[in-house]
Scaffold this motif. Structure first.
Motif, mmCIF file in Angstrom:
data_model
loop_
_atom_site.group_PDB
_atom_site.id
_atom_site.type_symbol
_atom_site.label_atom_id
_atom_site.label_comp_id
_atom_site.label_asym_id
_atom_site.label_seq_id
_atom_site.Cartn_x
_atom_site.Cartn_y
_atom_site.Cartn_z
ATOM 1 N N ILE A 116 3.343 9.240 2.703
ATOM 2 C CA ILE A 116 2.939 8.338 3.783
ATOM 3 C C ILE A 116 3.731 8.680 5.038
ATOM 4 O O ILE A 116 4.838 9.191 4.973
ATOM 5 C CB ILE A 116 3.150 6.855 3.424
ATOM 6 C CG1 ILE A 116 4.635 6.575 3.185
ATOM 7 C CG2 ILE A 116 2.310 6.444 2.240
ATOM 8 C CD1 ILE A 116 5.008 5.177 3.539
ATOM 9 N N GLY A 117 3.142 8.385 6.152
ATOM 10 C CA GLY A 117 3.780 8.550 7.446
ATOM 11 C C GLY A 117 3.328 7.401 8.328
ATOM 12 O O GLY A 117 2.569 6.539 7.892
ATOM 13 N N ALA A 118 3.789 7.382 9.548
ATOM 14 C CA ALA A 118 3.406 6.284 10.433
ATOM 15 C C ALA A 118 3.457 6.739 11.884
ATOM 16 O O ALA A 118 4.215 7.639 12.246
ATOM 17 C CB ALA A 118 4.341 5.099 10.233
ATOM 18 N N LEU A 171 0.823 -1.215 0.000
ATOM 19 C CA LEU A 171 0.000 0.000 0.000
ATOM 20 C C LEU A 171 0.857 1.265 0.000
ATOM 21 O O LEU A 171 0.570 2.212 -0.732
ATOM 22 C CB LEU A 171 -0.943 0.004 1.204
ATOM 23 C CG LEU A 171 -2.079 -1.007 1.153
ATOM 24 C CD1 LEU A 171 -2.889 -0.953 2.444
ATOM 25 C CD2 LEU A 171 -2.972 -0.778 -0.043
ATOM 26 N N ALA A 172 1.914 1.267 0.792
ATOM 27 C CA ALA A 172 2.786 2.446 0.849
ATOM 28 C C ALA A 172 3.426 2.702 -0.511
ATOM 29 O O ALA A 172 3.498 3.841 -0.975
ATOM 30 C CB ALA A 172 3.854 2.257 1.914
ATOM 31 N N ARG A 173 3.872 1.657 -1.160
ATOM 32 C CA ARG A 173 4.511 1.830 -2.469
ATOM 33 C C ARG A 173 3.507 2.307 -3.508
ATOM 34 O O ARG A 173 3.817 3.145 -4.356
ATOM 35 C CB ARG A 173 5.161 0.517 -2.903
ATOM 36 C CG ARG A 173 6.024 0.649 -4.101
ATOM 37 C CD ARG A 173 7.219 1.573 -3.811
ATOM 38 N NE ARG A 173 7.920 1.823 -5.039
ATOM 39 C CZ ARG A 173 8.143 3.018 -5.558
ATOM 40 N NH1 ARG A 173 7.759 4.087 -4.922
ATOM 41 N NH2 ARG A 173 8.773 3.162 -6.686
ATOM 42 N N SER A 198 5.893 5.420 21.782
ATOM 43 C CA SER A 198 5.362 5.733 20.460
ATOM 44 C C SER A 198 6.428 6.446 19.642
ATOM 45 O O SER A 198 7.272 7.151 20.180
ATOM 46 C CB SER A 198 4.144 6.642 20.557
ATOM 47 O OG SER A 198 3.106 5.987 21.234
ATOM 48 N N GLU A 199 6.369 6.230 18.342
ATOM 49 C CA GLU A 199 7.269 6.916 17.432
ATOM 50 C C GLU A 199 6.448 7.449 16.271
ATOM 51 O O GLU A 199 5.623 6.729 15.708
ATOM 52 C CB GLU A 199 8.333 5.959 16.903
ATOM 53 C CG GLU A 199 9.296 6.615 15.936
ATOM 54 C CD GLU A 199 10.348 5.662 15.407
ATOM 55 O OE1 GLU A 199 11.122 6.095 14.551
ATOM 56 O OE2 GLU A 199 10.377 4.506 15.839
ATOM 57 N N VAL A 243 10.270 3.493 6.642
ATOM 58 C CA VAL A 243 9.133 3.110 7.489
ATOM 59 C C VAL A 243 9.199 1.621 7.800
ATOM 60 O O VAL A 243 9.023 1.202 8.948
ATOM 61 C CB VAL A 243 7.792 3.490 6.824
ATOM 62 C CG1 VAL A 243 6.622 2.889 7.573
ATOM 63 C CG2 VAL A 243 7.647 5.000 6.728
ATOM 64 N N LEU A 244 9.464 0.807 6.784
ATOM 65 C CA LEU A 244 9.558 -0.639 7.008
ATOM 66 C C LEU A 244 10.724 -0.976 7.936
ATOM 67 O O LEU A 244 10.622 -1.881 8.765
ATOM 68 C CB LEU A 244 9.695 -1.373 5.681
ATOM 69 C CG LEU A 244 8.464 -1.324 4.785
ATOM 70 C CD1 LEU A 244 8.769 -1.953 3.436
ATOM 71 C CD2 LEU A 244 7.278 -2.006 5.439
#
Length: 72
Positions: free
Chosen positions: A25-27, A14-16, A35-36, A50-51
């Motif tokens: 995208i963010g996370a 989905l991110a790609r 939390s980060e 992100v991964l």
């Protein structure tokens, strides 16, 4: 297949797809009370970042099965 592996692959796909068309995208990652926040950006390198922060980059390093030449 484990839920963690399946969810990581879904996030990657989905991110790609989103970043391919210019979306960012963010996370927000939660783990044991901490939390980060990863700010939204675009591009393949950000998806890999992100991964990596999710701890699933090792999934992308699976060996590719070799194909045998066709029998004659």
């Amino acid at each position: 297949m484990r839920k963690r592996v399946l969810s990581a692959e879904l996030v990657a796909v989905l991110a790609r797809l989103f970043t391919r068309y210019g979306n960012r995208i963010g996370a927000v990652l939660h783990a044991e009370g901490a939390s980060e926040v990863i700010p939204a950006r675009n591009g393949r390198r950000h998806v890999l970042h992100v991964l990596d922060r999710m701890g699933v980059v090792a999934l992308a390093r699976r060996p590719v099965p070799r194909r045998r030449p066709p029998a004659r």
